[in-house]
Scaffold this motif. Structure first.
Motif, short mmCIF file in Angstrom:
data_model
loop_
_atom_site.label_atom_id
_atom_site.label_comp_id
_atom_site.label_asym_id
_atom_site.label_seq_id
_atom_site.Cartn_x
_atom_site.Cartn_y
_atom_site.Cartn_z
N PRO A 122 -14.39 41.60 -6.84
CA PRO A 122 -13.52 41.27 -7.92
C PRO A 122 -13.75 42.20 -9.33
O PRO A 122 -14.92 42.33 -9.56
N VAL A 123 -12.66 42.38 -10.10
CA VAL A 123 -13.14 43.39 -11.34
C VAL A 123 -12.88 42.09 -12.52
O VAL A 123 -12.18 41.40 -12.70
N GLU A 124 -13.93 42.26 -13.31
CA GLU A 124 -13.75 41.51 -14.53
C GLU A 124 -12.72 42.19 -15.86
O GLU A 124 -13.14 43.30 -15.74
N LEU A 125 -12.04 41.49 -16.06
CA LEU A 125 -11.04 42.09 -17.20
C LEU A 125 -11.69 42.21 -18.64
O LEU A 125 -12.36 40.90 -18.79
N SER A 126 -11.29 42.99 -19.23
CA SER A 126 -11.42 43.02 -20.71
C SER A 126 -10.98 41.97 -21.53
O SER A 126 -10.05 41.29 -21.07
N TYR A 127 -11.57 41.63 -22.56
CA TYR A 127 -10.97 40.62 -23.45
C TYR A 127 -9.53 41.09 -23.97
O TYR A 127 -8.69 40.28 -23.98
N ALA A 128 -9.27 42.65 -24.24
CA ALA A 128 -8.01 43.18 -24.60
C ALA A 128 -7.15 42.75 -23.39
O ALA A 128 -5.96 42.23 -23.70
N LYS A 129 -7.40 42.92 -22.04
CA LYS A 129 -6.63 42.79 -21.13
C LYS A 129 -6.34 41.27 -20.76
O LYS A 129 -5.13 40.74 -20.73
N CYS A 130 -7.19 40.46 -20.91
CA CYS A 130 -7.09 39.01 -20.99
C CYS A 130 -6.15 38.71 -22.10
O CYS A 130 -5.28 37.66 -21.57
N LEU A 131 -6.12 39.35 -23.32
CA LEU A 131 -5.32 38.79 -24.24
C LEU A 131 -3.91 39.08 -23.90
O LEU A 131 -2.88 38.38 -24.27
N GLU A 132 -3.72 40.24 -23.57
CA GLU A 132 -2.44 40.72 -23.14
C GLU A 132 -1.62 40.01 -22.20
O GLU A 132 -0.68 39.69 -22.26
#
Lengths: 147, 147
Positions: free
Chosen positions: A5-15
């Motif tokens: 699994p890849v952790e998503l960045s804060y920016a991607k989570c927010l998007e």
């Protein structure tokens, strides 16, 4: 094939979270945790949703800890992602704040019944994970599923 | 048009839940509630899923209260349903019980990493709601979404 699994960045989570739609809110109660599906929007780095003051979500004490989750899964391709927001939540009772939220998001509820209360979850933690390959901007969003 | 949500019968909840697939488990922790998406199956009136012993779901004390949710939503038609199972859960450590579960359900996990632990949630409460009209046996099941 197994993939990490890849952790998503804060920016991607927010998007991903900002697309809105259907999510699930969880609260802890003396009777154990509850999960309730709700329609939501992201407003000023918080999750907002409507409920009734008598519901399990609407009757939490101010500042209650809450978790909120969205996900998309493709079982055939075995890919998926999820985003979880966690933090303190409460019913919005400040008139100016309520007016700002209503101007931004005033959904028609799917179900009948009074949902006069806006709950706002200000996350202190926003995390996400993605499993599988082949994602692009067209298929990653939580598009409305056709039945 | 606003519609009253319809409470689903126990039998209907069980039927919908038994399709398996992706659901979300919630637990209460001192740090607040957590929601974790998991692949699951229904086995003998309980929800079972796999995890690691170090995960938030795998490290709960035996008999911890847990909630588990599945849903389907069609945003265009503004219809949807959800089913929630609530009760006590724990890691399955009885060898005979584990063997029965594995014989019934031994999924290949989507993600890499060890998930040697089976968690079993024996619900004491299984409830569901449906919003909107036009449901039939073909569109109500949590079919695998095509991206």
């Amino acid at each position: 094939m197994m993939r990490e699994p890849v952790e998503l960045s804060y920016a991607k989570c927010l998007e991903l979270l900002s697309a809105g739609g259907l999510g699930r809110a969880a609260v802890s109660t003396p009777d154990g945790p509850h999960i309730v599906p709700v329609n939501y929007a992201v407003f000023d780095e918080s999750v907002v949703f409507r409920t009734s003051p008598w519901s399990v979500l609407g009757s939490q004490p101010p500042g209650a800890l809450m978790a909120f989750e969205i996900d998309v899964a493709d079982h055939e391709r075995q890919i998926g992602w999820s985003v979880v927001a966690r933090g303190r939540a409460g019913v919005v009772d400040d008139p100016a704040e309520l007016a700002s939220i209503r101007a931004f998001w005033d959904p028609r509820p799917w179900a009948a019944g009074m949902r006069p209360v806006y709950v706002r979850l200000r996350w202190r933690e926003l995390t996400g994970r993605r499993i599988g390959a082949g994602w692009n901007h067209d298929n990653e969003l939580p598009v409305r599923r056709a039945l």
